[in-house]
Design a protein around this motif. Structure first.
Motif, PDB file in Angstrom:
ATOM      1  N   GLN A  82      31.162   0.273   4.803  1.00 27.38           N
ATOM      2  CA  GLN A  82      30.844  -0.899   5.617  1.00 27.38           C
ATOM      3  C   GLN A  82      29.348  -1.102   5.784  1.00 27.38           C
ATOM      4  N   ALA A  83      28.629   0.007   5.694  1.00 23.26           N
ATOM      5  CA  ALA A  83      27.185  -0.052   5.950  1.00 23.26           C
ATOM      6  C   ALA A  83      26.438   0.563   4.783  1.00 23.26           C
ATOM      7  N   VAL A  84      25.143   0.340   4.778  1.00 26.47           N
ATOM      8  CA  VAL A  84      24.319   0.985   3.753  1.00 26.47           C
ATOM      9  C   VAL A  84      23.076   1.544   4.440  1.00 26.47           C
ATOM     10  N   ARG A  85      22.698   2.739   4.009  1.00 30.03           N
ATOM     11  CA  ARG A  85      21.486   3.335   4.565  1.00 30.03           C
ATOM     12  C   ARG A  85      20.378   3.191   3.520  1.00 30.03           C
ATOM     13  N   TYR A  86      19.303   2.536   3.921  1.00 30.22           N
ATOM     14  CA  TYR A  86      18.172   2.352   3.033  1.00 30.22           C
ATOM     15  C   TYR A  86      17.034   3.266   3.456  1.00 30.22           C
ATOM     16  N   PHE A  87      16.336   3.804   2.469  1.00 29.20           N
ATOM     17  CA  PHE A  87      15.023   4.376   2.746  1.00 29.20           C
ATOM     18  C   PHE A  87      14.027   3.406   2.145  1.00 29.20           C
ATOM     19  N   VAL A  88      13.077   2.978   2.960  1.00 27.51           N
ATOM     20  CA  VAL A  88      12.118   1.975   2.509  1.00 27.51           C
ATOM     21  C   VAL A  88      10.700   2.491   2.751  1.00 27.51           C
ATOM     22  N   ARG A  89       9.755   1.935   1.982  1.00 34.06           N
ATOM     23  CA  ARG A  89       8.371   2.324   2.187  1.00 34.06           C
ATOM     24  C   ARG A  89       7.577   1.123   2.673  1.00 34.06           C
ATOM     25  N   ALA A  90       6.836   1.358   3.753  1.00 35.64           N
ATOM     26  CA  ALA A  90       5.923   0.328   4.256  1.00 35.64           C
ATOM     27  C   ALA A  90       4.560   0.988   4.364  1.00 35.64           C
ATOM     28  N   GLY A  91       3.681   0.700   3.415  1.00 33.48           N
ATOM     29  CA  GLY A  91       2.385   1.382   3.378  1.00 33.48           C
ATOM     30  C   GLY A  91       2.595   2.870   3.181  1.00 33.48           C
ATOM     31  N   GLU A  92       2.023   3.677   4.090  1.00 32.11           N
ATOM     32  CA  GLU A  92       2.130   5.132   3.996  1.00 32.11           C
ATOM     33  C   GLU A  92       3.471   5.663   4.493  1.00 32.11           C
ATOM     34  N   ALA A  93       4.163   4.830   5.254  1.00 29.82           N
ATOM     35  CA  ALA A  93       5.326   5.341   5.998  1.00 29.82           C
ATOM     36  C   ALA A  93       6.632   5.140   5.235  1.00 29.82           C
ATOM     37  N   GLN A  94       7.512   6.172   5.337  1.00 31.57           N
ATOM     38  CA  GLN A  94       8.872   5.990   4.857  1.00 31.57           C
ATOM     39  C   GLN A  94       9.771   5.830   6.073  1.00 31.57           C
ATOM     40  N   LEU A  95      10.663   4.827   6.027  1.00 27.91           N
ATOM     41  CA  LEU A  95      11.539   4.557   7.165  1.00 27.91           C
ATOM     42  C   LEU A  95      12.972   4.487   6.673  1.00 27.91           C
ATOM     43  N   GLN A  96      13.903   4.755   7.604  1.00 25.63           N
ATOM     44  CA  GLN A  96      15.306   4.539   7.247  1.00 25.63           C
ATOM     45  C   GLN A  96      15.874   3.403   8.072  1.00 25.63           C
ATOM     46  N   ALA A  97      16.764   2.647   7.407  1.00 32.49           N
ATOM     47  CA  ALA A  97      17.420   1.519   8.059  1.00 32.49           C
ATOM     48  C   ALA A  97      18.895   1.576   7.713  1.00 32.49           C
ATOM     49  N   ILE A  98      19.760   1.389   8.710  1.00 29.82           N
ATOM     50  CA  ILE A  98      21.195   1.348   8.437  1.00 29.82           C
ATOM     51  C   ILE A  98      21.664  -0.071   8.752  1.00 29.82           C
ATOM     52  N   ASN A  99      22.108  -0.794   7.740  1.00 35.47           N
ATOM     53  CA  ASN A  99      22.502  -2.196   7.917  1.00 35.47           C
ATOM     54  C   ASN A  99      23.960  -2.392   7.525  1.00 35.47           C
ATOM     55  N   MET A 100      24.652  -3.261   8.255  1.00 31.35           N
ATOM     56  CA  MET A 100      26.000  -3.660   7.846  1.00 31.35           C
ATOM     57  C   MET A 100      25.856  -4.475   6.561  1.00 31.35           C
ATOM     58  N   ILE A 101      26.879  -4.409   5.733  1.00 31.02           N
ATOM     59  CA  ILE A 101      26.821  -5.182   4.492  1.00 31.02           C
ATOM     60  C   ILE A 101      27.607  -6.466   4.694  1.00 31.02           C
ATOM     61  N   ASP A 102      26.893  -7.614   4.755  1.00 32.74           N
ATOM     62  CA  ASP A 102      27.627  -8.870   4.843  1.00 32.74           C
ATOM     63  C   ASP A 102      27.564  -9.585   3.495  1.00 32.74           C
ATOM     64  N   ASP A 103      26.696  -9.107   2.640  1.00 31.47           N
ATOM     65  CA  ASP A 103      26.470  -9.755   1.361  1.00 31.47           C
ATOM     66  C   ASP A 103      26.252  -8.624   0.355  1.00 31.47           C
ATOM     67  N   HIS A 104      25.444  -8.841  -0.656  1.00 31.41           N
ATOM     68  CA  HIS A 104      25.130  -7.754  -1.575  1.00 31.41           C
ATOM     69  C   HIS A 104      24.016  -6.902  -0.994  1.00 31.41           C
ATOM     70  N   PRO A 105      24.137  -5.583  -1.103  1.00 33.44           N
ATOM     71  CA  PRO A 105      23.026  -4.756  -0.632  1.00 33.44           C
ATOM     72  C   PRO A 105      21.781  -4.982  -1.495  1.00 33.44           C
ATOM     73  N   PHE A 106      20.636  -4.695  -0.921  1.00 36.01           N
ATOM     74  CA  PHE A 106      19.399  -4.770  -1.704  1.00 36.01           C
ATOM     75  C   PHE A 106      19.383  -3.622  -2.713  1.00 36.01           C
ATOM     76  N   ALA A 107      18.688  -3.834  -3.827  1.00 36.39           N
ATOM     77  CA  ALA A 107      18.627  -2.802  -4.870  1.00 36.39           C
ATOM     78  C   ALA A 107      17.335  -2.005  -4.740  1.00 36.39           C
ATOM     79  N   VAL A 108      17.345  -0.838  -5.357  1.00 38.46           N
ATOM     80  CA  VAL A 108      16.131  -0.017  -5.399  1.00 38.46           C
ATOM     81  C   VAL A 108      15.006  -0.832  -6.033  1.00 38.46           C
TER      82      VAL A 108
END
Ligand SMILES: Nc1ncnc2c1ncn2[C@@H]1O[C@H](COP(=O)(O)OP(=O)(O)OP(=O)(O)O)[C@@H](O)[C@H]1O
Ligand SMILES: [Mg+2]
Length: 356
Positions: A312-338
């Motif tokens: 039902q959900a997807v956990r993303y690890f994303v990079r914003a500048g120097e920082a790595q963050l995690q986000a857990i989003n419900m999937i209402d559409d297609h998940p984002f790709a690497v």
């Protein structure tokens, strides 16, 4: 009034301190969970309430009376442990009747009480069977029936569901909560499973290394963690070094990823003034989007590094500048790709701040 009080309790085993000075009130009729990782002292606290262990220092009160010198069998408690085995050579009915016989309850009353207890755990027809003819979940229900049939003042449960498989465990937690509400017995429940604690408790006591980190309702400890430990232990959090630059009617915290964030004062209760701070962002509050955010929502460009699909959900690890963050989003559409370029959306009111 509180049903159980731990007052300045310390427990040492030799030179090792398992429970540091702890004071805790368990309200009458409440379902209170001791939650924390392995070795943090949950069982030790429960065993001291039960009378199976003596505190090194401090007092334990049950129903307002000091019980330090009252032995376990005079404390009128119901106990269920992870592997609190039933007596194998007694029938289910004899197992459930055990505490009543011990208390010299008349035979005529015993049969009726055993029947009521078996009805309550929804196993009315197994009284004549032996424990080995029951499933693990059924045996745990009988252990519960045996604990509550004596009408205990307090029910003490140490990981009673942990030996069960995942599906049964979820059914049993609903069942256990239903039974507790029905009979209204004060309950102290021990688990290291945060979802169990969040689902079942009136109050959660979050513990770490023999200390209480926070006591609160599930939504309080989840939304307004008092310490970095609590923020990490319950749910998934991003925690950043920050600076509190305004502290008054509003609390403004600055960090390198999100810039200036106005955190509601209610979500920074332990931050005493300007200076070093931590910004706490729950993984599920960080939303990935194609476009920049509307007014009032913080928006930060980022790149997707890892996609962990969870149904039902997807956990993303994303990079914003120097920082790595995690986000857990419900999937209402297609998940984002690497590799996708996204915007992280964050509502400032969803953030919490801690002392730095
Ligand atoms: N009888 C004992 N002698 C020495 N140390 C002990 C004794 N009982 C417990 N401890 C230690 O006290 C600490 C707390 O143990 P406790 O059993 O209360 O942890 P817990 O939170 O229930 O952990 P778990 O989730 O693994 O059951 C641990 O470090 C443990 O090794
Ligand atoms: Mg334990």
């Amino acid at each position: 009034m509180s049903a159980v009080t731990l007052s300045n309790i310390v427990k040492r085993f030799g030179t090792f301190t398992a429970v540091h000075r702890t004071t805790l009130e368990i309200p009458e009729g409440a379902f209170v969970t001791l939650l924390g990782p392995s070795g943090c002292g949950k069982t030790t606290n429960l065993r001291m309430i039960a009378g199976l262990l003596d505190p090194t220092e401090g007092e334990i009160l049950i129903g307002g009376k000091r019980v330090n010198d009252v032995p376990i069998h005079k404390r009128n408690l119901g106990l269920v442990f992870q592997n609190y085995a039933l007596f194998p050579h007694k029938t289910v009915a004899e197992n459930v009747a055990f505490g009543l016989k011990y208390r010299n309850v008349p035979k005529s009353e015993i049969a009726a009480k055993v029947r009521d207890a078996l009805d309550l755990v929804q196993l009315p027809h197994v009284g004549d069977r032996y424990p080995k003819a029951l499933s693990g979940g059924q045996q745990q229900r009988i252990a519960l029936a045996r604990a509550i049939v004596i009408e205990p003042d307090v029910l003490l449960l140490d990981e009673p569901l942990s030996a069960l498989d995942a599906n049964l465990r979820e059914d049993m937690r609903v069942e256990l909560k239903r039974i507790q509400e029905r009979i209204g017995v004060t309950t102290v429940f021990v688990t290291h499973d945060q979802s169990e604690a969040l689902a079942m408790s009136d109050l959660i006591v979050v513990m770490s290394e023999g200390r209480v980190e926070q006591v609160g309702k599930p939504e309080e400890v989840y939304n307004t963690p008092a310490t970095e430990f609590v923020a990490n232990f319950l749910g998934a959090s991003n925690i950043f070094d920050a600076r509190c630059v305004e502290h008054g009617a509003t609390v403004v915290v600055e960090d390198v990823v999100f810039g200036r964030v106005t955190v509601p004062a209610t979500k920074a209760p332990n931050l005493m003034g300007t200076g070093p701070a931590k910004l706490v962002v729950r993984a599920e509050k960080l939303k990935l989007a194609r476009d920049a955010a509307p007014e009032g929502v913080i928006s930060v460009p980022a790149t997707v590094e890892t996609v962990d699909y969870q149904g039902q959900a997807v956990r993303y690890f994303v990079r914003a500048g120097e920082a790595q963050l995690q986000a857990i989003n419900m999937i209402d559409d297609h998940p984002f790709a690497v590799g996708a370029a996204v915007h992280l959306h964050l509502r400032p009111q969803d953030c919490a701040a801690l002392p730095g």
